[in-house]
Scaffold this motif. Structure first.
Motif, PDB file in Angstrom:
ATOM      1  N   ALA A 243       0.846  -1.191   0.000  1.00 60.08           N
ATOM      2  CA  ALA A 243       0.000   0.000   0.000  1.00 60.08           C
ATOM      3  C   ALA A 243       0.880   1.238   0.000  1.00 60.08           C
ATOM      4  O   ALA A 243       1.910   1.276   0.679  1.00 60.08           O
ATOM      5  CB  ALA A 243      -0.904   0.003   1.230  1.00 60.08           C
ATOM      6  N   GLY A 244       0.475   2.245  -0.763  1.00 61.05           N
ATOM      7  CA  GLY A 244       1.257   3.474  -0.816  1.00 61.05           C
ATOM      8  C   GLY A 244       0.418   4.660  -1.245  1.00 61.05           C
ATOM      9  O   GLY A 244      -0.750   4.511  -1.644  1.00 61.05           O
ATOM     10  N   ILE A 245       1.014   5.845  -1.146  1.00 63.24           N
ATOM     11  CA  ILE A 245       0.351   7.087  -1.547  1.00 63.24           C
ATOM     12  C   ILE A 245       1.262   7.816  -2.518  1.00 63.24           C
ATOM     13  O   ILE A 245       2.468   7.914  -2.297  1.00 63.24           O
ATOM     14  CB  ILE A 245       0.069   7.995  -0.329  1.00 63.24           C
ATOM     15  CG1 ILE A 245      -0.767   7.259   0.724  1.00 63.24           C
ATOM     16  CG2 ILE A 245      -0.655   9.272  -0.758  1.00 63.24           C
ATOM     17  CD1 ILE A 245      -0.917   8.022   2.040  1.00 63.24           C
ATOM     18  N   VAL A 246       0.675   8.331  -3.594  1.00 62.08           N
ATOM     19  CA  VAL A 246       1.404   9.152  -4.567  1.00 62.08           C
ATOM     20  C   VAL A 246       0.739  10.519  -4.619  1.00 62.08           C
ATOM     21  O   VAL A 246      -0.464  10.613  -4.903  1.00 62.08           O
ATOM     22  CB  VAL A 246       1.392   8.512  -5.976  1.00 62.08           C
ATOM     23  CG1 VAL A 246       2.108   9.417  -6.975  1.00 62.08           C
ATOM     24  CG2 VAL A 246       2.025   7.129  -5.949  1.00 62.08           C
ATOM     25  N   TYR A 247       1.496  11.576  -4.331  1.00 61.33           N
ATOM     26  CA  TYR A 247       0.943  12.932  -4.346  1.00 61.33           C
ATOM     27  C   TYR A 247       1.285  13.647  -5.641  1.00 61.33           C
ATOM     28  O   TYR A 247       2.436  13.635  -6.106  1.00 61.33           O
ATOM     29  CB  TYR A 247       1.481  13.735  -3.161  1.00 61.33           C
ATOM     30  CG  TYR A 247       0.812  13.367  -1.858  1.00 61.33           C
ATOM     31  CD1 TYR A 247      -0.510  13.735  -1.605  1.00 61.33           C
ATOM     32  CD2 TYR A 247       1.477  12.633  -0.888  1.00 61.33           C
ATOM     33  CE1 TYR A 247      -1.139  13.386  -0.418  1.00 61.33           C
ATOM     34  CE2 TYR A 247       0.861  12.283   0.297  1.00 61.33           C
ATOM     35  CZ  TYR A 247      -0.447  12.658   0.529  1.00 61.33           C
ATOM     36  OH  TYR A 247      -1.059  12.311   1.703  1.00 61.33           O
ATOM     37  N   GLU A 290      -8.730  -2.212   2.364  1.00 61.77           N
ATOM     38  CA  GLU A 290      -8.133  -3.271   1.551  1.00 61.77           C
ATOM     39  C   GLU A 290      -6.611  -3.154   1.581  1.00 61.77           C
ATOM     40  O   GLU A 290      -6.063  -2.163   2.038  1.00 61.77           O
ATOM     41  CB  GLU A 290      -8.646  -3.184   0.103  1.00 61.77           C
ATOM     42  CG  GLU A 290     -10.155  -3.386  -0.021  1.00 61.77           C
ATOM     43  CD  GLU A 290     -10.642  -3.254  -1.452  1.00 61.77           C
ATOM     44  OE1 GLU A 290      -9.827  -3.478  -2.383  1.00 61.77           O
ATOM     45  OE2 GLU A 290     -11.825  -2.921  -1.651  1.00 61.77           O
ATOM     46  N   GLU A 291      -5.948  -4.194   1.092  1.00 66.47           N
ATOM     47  CA  GLU A 291      -4.492  -4.190   1.044  1.00 66.47           C
ATOM     48  C   GLU A 291      -4.001  -3.978  -0.382  1.00 66.47           C
ATOM     49  O   GLU A 291      -4.745  -4.125  -1.343  1.00 66.47           O
ATOM     50  CB  GLU A 291      -3.948  -5.513   1.605  1.00 66.47           C
ATOM     51  CG  GLU A 291      -4.299  -5.720   3.077  1.00 66.47           C
ATOM     52  CD  GLU A 291      -3.618  -6.938   3.678  1.00 66.47           C
ATOM     53  OE1 GLU A 291      -2.914  -7.649   2.927  1.00 66.47           O
ATOM     54  OE2 GLU A 291      -3.778  -7.184   4.879  1.00 66.47           O
ATOM     55  N   LYS A 292      -2.731  -3.593  -0.509  1.00 70.04           N
ATOM     56  CA  LYS A 292      -2.044  -3.488  -1.801  1.00 70.04           C
ATOM     57  C   LYS A 292      -2.655  -2.434  -2.718  1.00 70.04           C
ATOM     58  O   LYS A 292      -2.577  -2.559  -3.949  1.00 70.04           O
ATOM     59  CB  LYS A 292      -2.044  -4.841  -2.528  1.00 70.04           C
ATOM     60  CG  LYS A 292      -1.477  -6.000  -1.716  1.00 70.04           C
ATOM     61  CD  LYS A 292      -1.530  -7.278  -2.515  1.00 70.04           C
ATOM     62  CE  LYS A 292      -1.119  -8.483  -1.682  1.00 70.04           C
ATOM     63  NZ  LYS A 292      -1.166  -9.738  -2.424  1.00 70.04           N
ATOM     64  N   ILE A 293      -3.249  -1.386  -2.169  1.00 67.39           N
ATOM     65  CA  ILE A 293      -3.812  -0.317  -2.997  1.00 67.39           C
ATOM     66  C   ILE A 293      -2.911   0.912  -2.931  1.00 67.39           C
ATOM     67  O   ILE A 293      -2.423   1.280  -1.861  1.00 67.39           O
ATOM     68  CB  ILE A 293      -5.246   0.035  -2.544  1.00 67.39           C
ATOM     69  CG1 ILE A 293      -6.199  -1.091  -2.947  1.00 67.39           C
ATOM     70  CG2 ILE A 293      -5.705   1.361  -3.136  1.00 67.39           C
ATOM     71  CD1 ILE A 293      -7.634  -0.854  -2.584  1.00 67.39           C
ATOM     72  N   VAL A 294      -2.702   1.542  -4.088  1.00 65.47           N
ATOM     73  CA  VAL A 294      -1.937   2.784  -4.171  1.00 65.47           C
ATOM     74  C   VAL A 294      -2.922   3.927  -4.407  1.00 65.47           C
ATOM     75  O   VAL A 294      -3.692   3.894  -5.373  1.00 65.47           O
ATOM     76  CB  VAL A 294      -0.908   2.726  -5.318  1.00 65.47           C
ATOM     77  CG1 VAL A 294      -0.191   4.069  -5.464  1.00 65.47           C
ATOM     78  CG2 VAL A 294       0.100   1.609  -5.066  1.00 65.47           C
ATOM     79  N   GLY A 534       2.683 -10.349  -0.144  1.00 63.75           N
ATOM     80  CA  GLY A 534       3.152  -8.979  -0.002  1.00 63.75           C
ATOM     81  C   GLY A 534       4.477  -8.890   0.718  1.00 63.75           C
ATOM     82  O   GLY A 534       5.393  -9.671   0.482  1.00 63.75           O
ATOM     83  N   TYR A 535       4.551  -7.950   1.632  1.00 63.43           N
ATOM     84  CA  TYR A 535       5.808  -7.634   2.302  1.00 63.43           C
ATOM     85  C   TYR A 535       6.299  -8.801   3.166  1.00 63.43           C
ATOM     86  O   TYR A 535       5.543  -9.377   3.934  1.00 63.43           O
ATOM     87  CB  TYR A 535       5.590  -6.405   3.189  1.00 63.43           C
ATOM     88  CG  TYR A 535       6.838  -5.867   3.815  1.00 63.43           C
ATOM     89  CD1 TYR A 535       7.722  -5.103   3.067  1.00 63.43           C
ATOM     90  CD2 TYR A 535       7.139  -6.129   5.145  1.00 63.43           C
ATOM     91  CE1 TYR A 535       8.867  -4.593   3.645  1.00 63.43           C
ATOM     92  CE2 TYR A 535       8.284  -5.624   5.729  1.00 63.43           C
ATOM     93  CZ  TYR A 535       9.146  -4.856   4.968  1.00 63.43           C
ATOM     94  OH  TYR A 535      10.278  -4.357   5.532  1.00 63.43           O
ATOM     95  N   VAL A 536       7.552  -9.170   3.002  1.00 61.54           N
ATOM     96  CA  VAL A 536       8.130 -10.237   3.815  1.00 61.54           C
ATOM     97  C   VAL A 536       8.763  -9.644   5.053  1.00 61.54           C
ATOM     98  O   VAL A 536       9.626  -8.780   4.965  1.00 61.54           O
ATOM     99  CB  VAL A 536       9.192 -11.028   3.014  1.00 61.54           C
ATOM    100  CG1 VAL A 536       9.880 -12.048   3.916  1.00 61.54           C
ATOM    101  CG2 VAL A 536       8.544 -11.733   1.836  1.00 61.54           C
ATOM    102  N   GLU A 537       8.308 -10.061   6.218  1.00 59.27           N
ATOM    103  CA  GLU A 537       8.828  -9.532   7.468  1.00 59.27           C
ATOM    104  C   GLU A 537      10.240 -10.051   7.705  1.00 59.27           C
ATOM    105  O   GLU A 537      10.461 -11.247   7.884  1.00 59.27           O
ATOM    106  CB  GLU A 537       7.916  -9.956   8.636  1.00 59.27           C
ATOM    107  CG  GLU A 537       6.472  -9.503   8.477  1.00 59.27           C
ATOM    108  CD  GLU A 537       6.335  -8.003   8.463  1.00 59.27           C
ATOM    109  OE1 GLU A 537       7.160  -7.314   9.110  1.00 59.27           O
ATOM    110  OE2 GLU A 537       5.421  -7.496   7.811  1.00 59.27           O
TER     111      GLU A 537
END
Length: 618
Positions: A243-247, A290-294, A534-537
């Motif tokens: 998950a991330g944000i793009v401005y 939800e997961e994995k959404i940008v 997704g992300y591996v801890e």
């Protein structure tokens, strides 16, 4: 209601506060200034709290509200997020509600009745609603334990997130002089702090200032070539399943970037103030639940976003100020796990931000303040030294090189650029300070295009004196020279470059200039380990990772059943601890951070069963 039956009647306030922290919120100890803040406010004192995003600000007002008699009123501009905040409190057994414009008349009346009857622990109110005579009268007829003014930087007219309604909040001190107030923010330089104190009449309040450092965030600013493609490369290489944000600066760019990412296999959604309200709200809810959404957004999105597992925050356009940049990047890694703050930045960003300031309808004083803030932002982008040191220095805090920013990890090569800058400044002077950057660079490089010939600039002594460098190199030099204040862009004269007074000593050879050497942008290489989920801890063994993945799938299904974001059930940090500890009983689970009594009652048996089945199948 908090159950204090297990405590002796003589328990001190700190003991009662710790009891609430453990039994309600599931944590064994306070962090940083939290314990001091909670005690001070619970005893009736006013406070100004500056604490970074993810530092635990909400507990600083939630726990005093539960310790004091009456209801705590939280003033928040985050109407779209109030439901999730109330849901999260309901999950831990706190009686919470909100009053804002999204409710029907009957819903609001029901909340008002609960408030009068003392059937609430916390009430969230939008500032616009709070200032109505009806709401103020309602509060005066109720037993108010304290006021929390969240996102208090919104009171500053010089800040990046000004809300006019916040200026009127001094009425709380005037109408409720004996009710303690706590103002909280993650973003405030010295000027903004002073304005918060003045506007909210907090002159007698005790100040608690935590470190602004977010060591888990890696800062990276790259030369913008093809920003959208660079963004895609970064996401695919570093955060393909996160998950991330793009401005972005404009609504159009938000829509185009979200579509570009979707076309390239990234689950991206747009968000900006010009969208249909229902669609905007739906997209925000999907991002939270939800997961994995940008989320690709303007700055209309983000303040107060509690999603803990945002693994990256990207900027395709230059923020207006360090405060804005810090607040926006701070939405990454709220769970304390690694996160990236990535920005693509170029000459056009500098020109565009200068133009926006010059063309705004604000008065000259405001423009001057915004110009100073932009200069600080440019200094952060162009620095040859640790970005974190520069960032923290802006907020008045000292630091040493962090080792977790692009400057520390790959130190830039600096060079004595005095001669190059003199060539550039001389060319601007010789074309009579009447032409924009593209034309100046063509003259420098000796490109005899139609426009250069038309103005006979191919006859100038400076024509071709910079032919040894490419266009990208000269644009990088030009951008840094503008950032240093040696040149300015005159938007009333078709973005013509003009010399400033600071250019004179450089032209005369009285001052030398060090600049960052241009480095050609390279495609991001995949560096992160990934799994199908997704992300591996990195701190989990292979077996623990499998259990962690099963817990995440259980959380997704449970959150869907309860109609709340997944992190409201449990944060990743809590499930990581469960995966490592493998509790065999309810009592074992009680000792895991983030598992309070209500969650233990609600989910404990399910988790123990899941662990037992996993162990049996292993």
């Amino acid at each position: 209601m908090v159950n204090f039956d297990s405590l002796p009647e003589t328990a001190s306030l700190p003991e009662r506060a710790l009891h609430v922290l453990e039994t309600v919120f599931g944590y064994s100890s306070f962090r940083g200034h939290q314990a001091d803040i909670v005690q001070h406010v619970a005893e009736g004192g006013d406070a100004l709290v500056l604490m970074p995003t993810g530092g635990g600000k909400s507990l600083c007002y939630q726990i005093p509200s539960l310790l004091r008699k009456g209801v705590g009123v939280v003033v928040s501009p985050l109407i779209a997020l109030m439901q999730d905040q109330v849901d999260a409190l309901d999950e831990v057994g706190v009686r919470a509600a909100f009053l804002n414009s999204t409710q029907s008349f009957d819903e609001a009346m029901q909340i008002e009745r609960r408030l009068r009857q003392g059937d609430l622990d916390l009430l969230y109110v939008a500032p616009e609603r709070l200032m109505t005579p009806r709401c103020l009268e309602l509060l005066q007829a109720s037993n108010i334990s304290m006021f929390a003014i969240d996102e208090a930087h919104c009171v500053s007219q010089w800040g990046h997130d000004f809300r006019p309604e916040y200026i009127k909040l001094s009425v709380l001190h005037e109408r409720f002089p004996h009710v303690p107030r706590i103002a909280l923010t993650a973003t405030a330089d010295q000027q903004t702090r002073e304005e918060i104190i003045h506007r909210l009449q907090l002159e007698e309040a005790r100040q608690f200032v935590s470190s602004f450092d977010r060591p888990n965030i890696r800062y990276q600013i790259v030369e913008k070539a093809n920003g959208r493609k660079q963004l895609l490369d970064f996401i695919q290489a570093e955060h393909a399943d996160d998950a991330g944000i793009v401005y972005c600066l404009s609504r159009k760019k938000v829509e185009e970037t979200a579509e570009f990412l979707r076309e390239n296999g990234i689950n991206a959604l747009p968000y900006h103030a010009g969208m249909d309200y229902a669609l905007r709200t739906k997209n925000q809810a999907r991002f939270l639940r939800e997961e994995k959404i940008v989320m690709v957004a303007t700055i209309a999105f983000g303040m107060g976003i509690d999603k803990p597992d945002v693994r990256f925050v990207c900027h395709l356009d230059l923020p207006k100020s360090i405060e804005g940049y810090y607040q926006e990047t701070g939405r990454g890694g709220r769970d304390g796990q690694p996160a990236d703050a990535w920005m693509a930045y170029g000459l056009q960003d500098v020109v565009q931000q200068r133009r926006m300031i010059d063309e705004s309808e604000a008065d000259e004083t405001f423009k001057r303040v915004q110009g100073v803030k932009l200069d600080a932002m440019l200094s952060l982008c162009e620095t040859l030294h640790c970005r974190r040191v520069r960032l923290l220095n802006y907020f008045g805090q000292e630091a040493t090189p962090c080792g977790n920013c692009d400057i520390c990890m790959t130190p830039p090569v600096s060079f004595d650029a005095t001669v190059e800058v003199q060539k550039l400044l001389s060319t601007v002077y010789r074309v009579e300070q009447r032409f924009a950057s593209g034309h100046v660079v063509e003259v420098l490089r000796g490109i005899d295009g139609d426009r250069v010939k038309q103005w006979r600039h191919d006859q100038l002594s400076v024509f071709g004196i910079g032919s040894d460098r490419g266009e990208a190199e000269w644009r990088a030099i030009l951008r840094q020279v503008i950032a240093l204040g040696l040149l300015t862009v005159d938007h009333e004269s078709y973005s013509a470059l003009k010399l400033t007074d600071l250019a004179r000593p450089v032209l005369r050879g009285e001052q030398s200039i060090q600049l960052r050497k241009y480095q050609k942008p390279v495609k991001q290489k995949r560096t992160s380990q990934r799994s199908g989920s997704g992300y591996v801890e990195s701190d989990l063994s292979a077996d623990e990772q499998l259990l962690f993945d099963k817990l995440r799938w259980w959380r997704v299904e449970t959150a869907r059943e309860h109609n709340v974001p997944a992190y409201v059930i449990f944060h990743d940090a809590t499930m990581r601890e469960i995966a490592k500890a493998r509790p065999q009983s309810i009592d074992d689970l009680r000792h895991v951070n983030g598992v309070g009594e209500k969650k233990l009652d609600t989910y404990g048996a399910q988790i123990i069963t899941l662990i037992s089945e996993f162990s049996a199948a292993a």
